[in-house]
Design a protein around this motif. Sequence first.
Motif, PDB file in Angstrom:
ATOM      1  N   GLN A   1      -7.570 -11.170  -4.289  1.00  0.00           N
ATOM      2  CA  GLN A   1      -6.813 -12.421  -4.290  1.00  0.00           C
ATOM      3  C   GLN A   1      -5.331 -12.159  -4.001  1.00  0.00           C
ATOM      4  OE1 GLN A   1      -7.879 -10.800  -6.951  1.00  0.00           O
ATOM      5  NE2 GLN A   1      -6.140 -10.620  -8.336  1.00  0.00           N
ATOM      6  N   GLU A   2      -4.619 -13.221  -3.664  1.00  0.00           N
ATOM      7  CA  GLU A   2      -3.181 -13.093  -3.401  1.00  0.00           C
ATOM      8  C   GLU A   2      -2.409 -12.759  -4.658  1.00  0.00           C
ATOM      9  OE1 GLU A   2       0.551 -15.685  -1.528  1.00  0.00           O
ATOM     10  OE2 GLU A   2      -1.511 -16.419  -1.311  1.00  0.00           O
ATOM     11  N   ASP A   3      -2.790 -13.369  -5.782  1.00  0.00           N
ATOM     12  CA  ASP A   3      -2.123 -13.100  -7.056  1.00  0.00           C
ATOM     13  C   ASP A   3      -3.022 -13.662  -8.145  1.00  0.00           C
ATOM     14  OD1 ASP A   3      -0.262 -12.268  -8.889  1.00  0.00           O
ATOM     15  OD2 ASP A   3       1.389 -13.511  -8.146  1.00  0.00           O
TER      16      ASP A   3
ATOM     17  N   VAL B   1     -10.350   0.400  -6.187  1.00  0.00           N
ATOM     18  CA  VAL B   1      -9.448   0.104  -7.296  1.00  0.00           C
ATOM     19  C   VAL B   1      -8.520  -1.063  -6.909  1.00  0.00           C
ATOM     20  CG1 VAL B   1      -8.004   1.113  -9.100  1.00  0.00           C
ATOM     21  CG2 VAL B   1      -9.588   2.573  -7.866  1.00  0.00           C
ATOM     22  N   TYR B   2      -7.209  -0.858  -6.892  1.00  0.00           N
ATOM     23  CA  TYR B   2      -6.273  -1.962  -6.639  1.00  0.00           C
ATOM     24  C   TYR B   2      -5.951  -2.126  -5.149  1.00  0.00           C
ATOM     25  CZ  TYR B   2      -5.491  -2.237 -11.672  1.00  0.00           C
ATOM     26  OH  TYR B   2      -5.648  -2.399 -13.031  1.00  0.00           O
ATOM     27  N   ASN B   3      -6.850  -1.687  -4.315  1.00  0.00           N
ATOM     28  CA  ASN B   3      -6.659  -1.871  -2.873  1.00  0.00           C
ATOM     29  C   ASN B   3      -7.925  -2.456  -2.248  1.00  0.00           C
ATOM     30  OD1 ASN B   3      -5.486  -1.762  -0.285  1.00  0.00           O
ATOM     31  ND2 ASN B   3      -6.296   0.293   0.085  1.00  0.00           N
ATOM     32  N   GLN B   4      -8.396  -3.541  -2.818  1.00  0.00           N
ATOM     33  CA  GLN B   4      -9.546  -4.232  -2.246  1.00  0.00           C
ATOM     34  C   GLN B   4      -9.135  -4.796  -0.891  1.00  0.00           C
ATOM     35  OE1 GLN B   4     -12.566  -4.293  -4.070  1.00  0.00           O
ATOM     36  NE2 GLN B   4     -11.460  -2.965  -5.511  1.00  0.00           N
ATOM     37  N   ASN B   5      -9.913  -4.477   0.137  1.00  0.00           N
ATOM     38  CA  ASN B   5      -9.554  -4.949   1.477  1.00  0.00           C
ATOM     39  C   ASN B   5     -10.797  -5.075   2.335  1.00  0.00           C
ATOM     40  OD1 ASN B   5      -9.682  -2.396   3.484  1.00  0.00           O
ATOM     41  ND2 ASN B   5      -8.989  -1.698   1.464  1.00  0.00           N
ATOM     42  N   GLN B   6     -10.689  -5.909   3.336  1.00  0.00           N
ATOM     43  CA  GLN B   6     -11.835  -6.261   4.171  1.00  0.00           C
ATOM     44  C   GLN B   6     -12.450  -5.047   4.861  1.00  0.00           C
ATOM     45  OE1 GLN B   6     -11.169  -9.672   6.661  1.00  0.00           O
ATOM     46  NE2 GLN B   6     -12.613  -8.994   8.227  1.00  0.00           N
ATOM     47  N   LYS B   7     -11.633  -4.197   5.446  1.00  0.00           N
ATOM     48  CA  LYS B   7     -12.136  -3.049   6.195  1.00  0.00           C
ATOM     49  C   LYS B   7     -12.955  -2.116   5.313  1.00  0.00           C
ATOM     50  CE  LYS B   7     -10.551   1.015   8.794  1.00  0.00           C
ATOM     51  NZ  LYS B   7      -9.341   1.738   9.293  1.00  0.00           N
TER      52      LYS B   7
ATOM     53  N   ASN C   1      -6.820 -17.398  -3.486  1.00  0.00           N
ATOM     54  CA  ASN C   1      -7.119 -17.362  -2.051  1.00  0.00           C
ATOM     55  C   ASN C   1      -7.096 -15.893  -1.631  1.00  0.00           C
ATOM     56  OD1 ASN C   1      -4.101 -18.358  -2.583  1.00  0.00           O
ATOM     57  ND2 ASN C   1      -4.051 -16.857  -0.907  1.00  0.00           N
ATOM     58  N   TRP C   2      -7.807 -15.593  -0.546  1.00  0.00           N
ATOM     59  CA  TRP C   2      -7.887 -14.215  -0.084  1.00  0.00           C
ATOM     60  C   TRP C   2      -6.502 -13.700   0.287  1.00  0.00           C
ATOM     61  CZ3 TRP C   2     -12.613 -11.816  -0.286  1.00  0.00           C
ATOM     62  CH2 TRP C   2     -13.737 -12.635  -0.406  1.00  0.00           C
ATOM     63  N   HIS C   3      -6.211 -12.473  -0.118  1.00  0.00           N
ATOM     64  CA  HIS C   3      -4.925 -11.881   0.236  1.00  0.00           C
ATOM     65  C   HIS C   3      -4.826 -11.822   1.762  1.00  0.00           C
ATOM     66  CE1 HIS C   3      -1.744  -8.934   0.764  1.00  0.00           C
ATOM     67  NE2 HIS C   3      -1.401  -9.130  -0.498  1.00  0.00           N
ATOM     68  N   PRO C   4      -3.852 -12.500   2.354  1.00  0.00           N
ATOM     69  CA  PRO C   4      -3.806 -12.612   3.827  1.00  0.00           C
ATOM     70  C   PRO C   4      -3.600 -11.275   4.536  1.00  0.00           C
ATOM     71  CG  PRO C   4      -1.767 -13.446   2.841  1.00  0.00           C
ATOM     72  CD  PRO C   4      -2.715 -13.208   1.709  1.00  0.00           C
ATOM     73  N   GLY C   5      -2.970 -10.315   3.897  1.00  0.00           N
ATOM     74  CA  GLY C   5      -2.764  -9.023   4.539  1.00  0.00           C
ATOM     75  C   GLY C   5      -3.991  -8.138   4.503  1.00  0.00           C
ATOM     76  N   ARG C   6      -4.696  -8.149   3.371  1.00  0.00           N
ATOM     77  CA  ARG C   6      -5.852  -7.266   3.210  1.00  0.00           C
ATOM     78  C   ARG C   6      -7.156  -7.892   3.692  1.00  0.00           C
ATOM     79  NH1 ARG C   6      -2.980  -6.203  -1.658  1.00  0.00           N
ATOM     80  NH2 ARG C   6      -4.374  -7.516  -2.891  1.00  0.00           N
ATOM     81  N   PHE C   7      -7.171  -9.235   3.828  1.00  0.00           N
ATOM     82  CA  PHE C   7      -8.383  -9.925   4.271  1.00  0.00           C
ATOM     83  C   PHE C   7      -8.025 -10.891   5.401  1.00  0.00           C
ATOM     84  CE2 PHE C   7      -9.272  -8.473   0.022  1.00  0.00           C
ATOM     85  CZ  PHE C   7     -10.592  -8.036   0.092  1.00  0.00           C
TER      86      PHE C   7
END
Length: 554
Positions: free
Chosen positions: A192-194, A160-166, A199-205
């Motif tokens: 995305q960041e917003d 859902v709203y927590n797309q992340n690399q891991k 760009n990829w969200h730097p914290g999640r990716f």
Amino acid sequence: MTNTQLFIRRIIIFQITIVMVSCTGTGQSGKNALETHPMAIQVAANEKWWAGITADGHLMPLNARYSHDFIGDDKGNQIQPLLLSSKGNVIWSEQPFSFKFTKDTILIDTAIGKIVNKNVGQTLKAAYQYSSKTFFPPSGTMPDQMLFTAPQYNTWIELVYNQNQKDILKYAHGIINNGFPPGVLMIDDTWQEDYGKWNWHPGRFPHPKEMMDELHQLGFKVMLWMCPFVSPDSDVYRDLASKGAFLVTDNDQNSQSDVPQKDSRGSLKPEMVTWWNGVSAVLDLSNPVAVDWFKSQLEGLSKNYGVDGFKFDAGDTQFYRKGSSFGNVSSNEQSLLYGKIGLDYPFNEYRAMWKMGGQPLGERLRDKSHSWEDLRKLVPQMILEGLMGYYFSCPDMIGGGEFTSFLEGAELDQELIVRSAQCHALMPMMQFSVAPWRILDEDHLKAVKEAVELRSKYKEVILGLAKEAARTGEPILRSMEYEYPDQGYETVNDQFMMGDKLLIAPVLVKGQLQKEISIPSGVWKSLQGDLVEGPKKIKVEVGLNDLPIYAKQE
């Protein structure tokens, strides 16, 4: 009925009253002045009609008292300014219009452009073939073959709203480790960041290129979710606003002026649009500045990270009802312009669309809930997509794409997941989101995997039909009435044809152990090798693992 009688019956009774309505901005029709055309079209007693509103496909053929306004309302899915009848009649306009349907009349009460009303034959198929050739001819190309030959996987329901690399990598490895084949993997909203900061969200990716490389090594092609919105509290917004890249406000609350308003910096004031994720500015795709910027974002993701394509969400006509555009185009035209961007990417998906039938665009049904009622909507809505030229289509996500149905504490129906997978299995596309191995027991998971294996068995047939559609415009998925007219199949919505030789009758009712199937004329062979000669109705046993399929014999 003689030709003279037919001509008399088809006389269009109308009284044309043209009312020129001042249209500011794009909310109604842009450059086109709104016209009122009271036009009553006679409907024969045994004539059935289908209208180009995908989200209402389950209501078709149309019943009495149906109405719709194409002007700025796509009901969250694909629309086409087209009505087709079982008696070969066609209603079309290059511009949106509104209509009301009763048992004996179609009343077109508002139209922006010329209405075409023509009899072109005696069947639904004749009406479609004429419309396809005349109004939305096939392009000769199709979306990438992998969208048809392998299952698709979308990360939305799991993350859902927590797309992340891991967790995306965990999901991808889960697909392979649980015996599912790799296919197209769609990374959904919040990668995305917003909104607008693509760009990829730097914290999640933390390492997106490494993630993309790993996904490709596993055999996946990767698509990213996109939308035409830009969050107002960002540097991207300020830059684009200064360049006039957004739909702009016509006037403020204290003014009756049609002159576009300006903000404190002297730039045109962007129209703020409310959508399901908040309030944002929306790109004005009639402005080359906006289009060039958006395409540059897509190209950067493709070049720098190896992104294979994009899921183009939003683009609904409703989001452009207010405000003014650079090109003074209609809200419907904005949706079309958004669709054209996807033509550059063989891996693409759209949910909302206007007048892009025949084009190589992947069209998905709008989100369905996790319910048997919504499962039963898949067949008639997919039939309608084909009849409107949107034949490269996907029936939403298996088990439903409405995420609240899968939140913690929600009650899940394992049988529904199985029957949904079986319904998808021999449709043009098949898309998972919720992870079957996470929510199903051994028996139900086995049944889902068998549905995937069945698709693999028929993948060359499905791919062949997709290629044929690109060349001829013939729908991939067809109704019984389309292939077998005037035999009482107009309202059959619980089975369908793939091409003209495969009949599929999925189970769409909870706990059903026996299904009645309408077998048309000819000799048909079941998966088990049984021969059936039609026309007749038969009843077959349907266990959890069963999907009735019949192939027509030469």
